[in-house]
Design a protein around this motif. Structure first.
Motif, PDB file in Angstrom:
ATOM      1  N   THR A 186      46.529  24.179   8.451  1.00 20.83           N
ATOM      2  CA  THR A 186      47.421  23.046   8.257  1.00 20.83           C
ATOM      3  C   THR A 186      46.765  21.806   8.845  1.00 20.83           C
ATOM      4  O   THR A 186      45.840  21.891   9.649  1.00 20.83           O
ATOM      5  N   ALA A 187      47.268  20.655   8.430  1.00 19.91           N
ATOM      6  CA  ALA A 187      46.853  19.372   9.014  1.00 19.91           C
ATOM      7  C   ALA A 187      47.979  18.381   8.779  1.00 19.91           C
ATOM      8  O   ALA A 187      48.667  18.449   7.758  1.00 19.91           O
ATOM      9  N   HIS A 188      48.179  17.482   9.707  1.00 18.49           N
ATOM     10  CA  HIS A 188      49.146  16.394   9.556  1.00 18.49           C
ATOM     11  C   HIS A 188      48.360  15.126   9.270  1.00 18.49           C
ATOM     12  O   HIS A 188      47.509  14.733  10.071  1.00 18.49           O
ATOM     13  N   ILE A 189      48.652  14.482   8.133  1.00 20.06           N
ATOM     14  CA  ILE A 189      47.860  13.340   7.686  1.00 20.06           C
ATOM     15  C   ILE A 189      48.783  12.208   7.265  1.00 20.06           C
ATOM     16  O   ILE A 189      49.737  12.417   6.499  1.00 20.06           O
ATOM     17  N   SER A 216      41.032  11.131   5.228  1.00 19.59           N
ATOM     18  CA  SER A 216      41.513  12.414   5.762  1.00 19.59           C
ATOM     19  C   SER A 216      42.126  13.275   4.671  1.00 19.59           C
ATOM     20  O   SER A 216      41.968  14.501   4.673  1.00 19.59           O
ATOM     21  N   ALA A 224      41.081  17.091   3.670  1.00 17.68           N
ATOM     22  CA  ALA A 224      42.067  18.167   3.526  1.00 17.68           C
ATOM     23  C   ALA A 224      41.941  18.842   2.163  1.00 17.68           C
ATOM     24  O   ALA A 224      41.983  20.070   2.059  1.00 17.68           O
ATOM     25  N   GLU A 248      46.032  24.613  13.091  1.00 17.48           N
ATOM     26  CA  GLU A 248      46.281  23.220  12.720  1.00 17.48           C
ATOM     27  C   GLU A 248      45.030  22.430  13.069  1.00 17.48           C
ATOM     28  O   GLU A 248      44.555  22.453  14.208  1.00 17.48           O
ATOM     29  N   LEU A 249      44.490  21.740  12.078  1.00 21.27           N
ATOM     30  CA  LEU A 249      43.200  21.071  12.207  1.00 21.27           C
ATOM     31  C   LEU A 249      43.354  19.573  12.414  1.00 21.27           C
ATOM     32  O   LEU A 249      44.323  18.959  11.966  1.00 21.27           O
ATOM     33  N   ALA A 250      42.364  18.995  13.065  1.00 24.22           N
ATOM     34  CA  ALA A 250      42.269  17.542  13.207  1.00 24.22           C
ATOM     35  C   ALA A 250      40.796  17.181  13.321  1.00 24.22           C
ATOM     36  O   ALA A 250      39.959  18.017  13.705  1.00 24.22           O
ATOM     37  N   TRP A 251      40.468  15.945  12.972  1.00 25.05           N
ATOM     38  CA  TRP A 251      39.089  15.464  13.041  1.00 25.05           C
ATOM     39  C   TRP A 251      39.113  13.969  13.317  1.00 25.05           C
ATOM     40  O   TRP A 251      40.038  13.259  12.929  1.00 25.05           O
ATOM     41  N   ALA A 271      34.548  19.566   9.431  1.00 25.85           N
ATOM     42  CA  ALA A 271      35.799  20.285   9.184  1.00 25.85           C
ATOM     43  C   ALA A 271      35.570  21.549   8.366  1.00 25.85           C
ATOM     44  O   ALA A 271      36.166  22.596   8.642  1.00 25.85           O
TER      45      ALA A 271
END
Length: 197
Positions: A140-143, A150, A154, A105-108, A124
């Motif tokens: 995955t990413a939560h946006i 963002s 993604a 799970e990614l975030a930036w 990223a």
């Protein structure tokens, strides 16, 4: 024998304009100025950390895994090669779902003065390519649905929005094989060496 999985450790990742430096507690003093902006919390909530809070957070994160060992934690600071300044962070939380395979799970986060220059996407994509080399199969990413920058990152990673919404954020998902070809291998190294930490 232990049931605690072994997780990869972050290593430096070069890009054309950035060096992704594995997180260490010493980054907090420099990073607090980059991240001390309430506008960075517009989509995620919360408030900026103080220096002590950020150092404590980085101490926990630099352990490389959750306290119970069920998740791997990979964090990088994005350092601009042109002048050696930190511009933001990228991170991946690793897991091994029951269905098998390694997921991230990614975030930036990019500091407000450095936004709009493509650093988030560059960092990223480099992180995702590195994760692919470590055997990660899915990203995955939560946006937040209103966060167009963002969402653009993604999409560049080959992620697509799902119908799942967690705490107001849409879950985006995609296989690592959806990465553009240029991120499937280690990003090219800049001619300029990264400045010392």
């Amino acid at each position: 024998m232990t049931d605690t999985p072994l997780w990869p450790s972050a290593t430096p990742v070069p890009t054309a304009r950035l060096c992704l430096e594995p997180l260490r507690v010493g980054h907090a003093r420099e990073a607090v100025a980059v991240l001390d902006d309430v506008r960075l919390h517009e989509w995620t909530g919360g408030t900026p950390c103080t220096l002590d809070e950020l150092a404590a957070k980085y101490r926990r994160q630099s352990a490389g895994r959750s306290p119970d060992g069920r998740h791997g934690w990979l964090n990088w600071m994005l350092r601009r090669l042109a002048d050696g300044r930190l511009v933001g962070t990228v991170q991946a939380t690793l897991s091994r779902p029951e269905r098998g395979g390694l997921e991230a799970e990614l975030a930036w986060v990019i500091g407000v003065p450095h936004q709009g220059r493509g650093y988030g996407g560059e960092g990223a994509l480099a992180m995702a390519g590195w994760l692919r080399d470590q055997g990660v199969a899915a990203l995955t990413a939560h946006i937040h649905p209103g966060h167009r920058a963002s969402a653009g990152i993604a999409r560049a990673l080959g992620l697509r929005p799902t119908d799942r919404v967690d705490e107001g954020e849409v879950l985006w998902r995609g296989p690592v094989t959806a990465l553009p070809a240029r991120t499937a291998r280690t990003p090219r190294t800049s001619r300029r060496p990264a400045p010392p930490p």
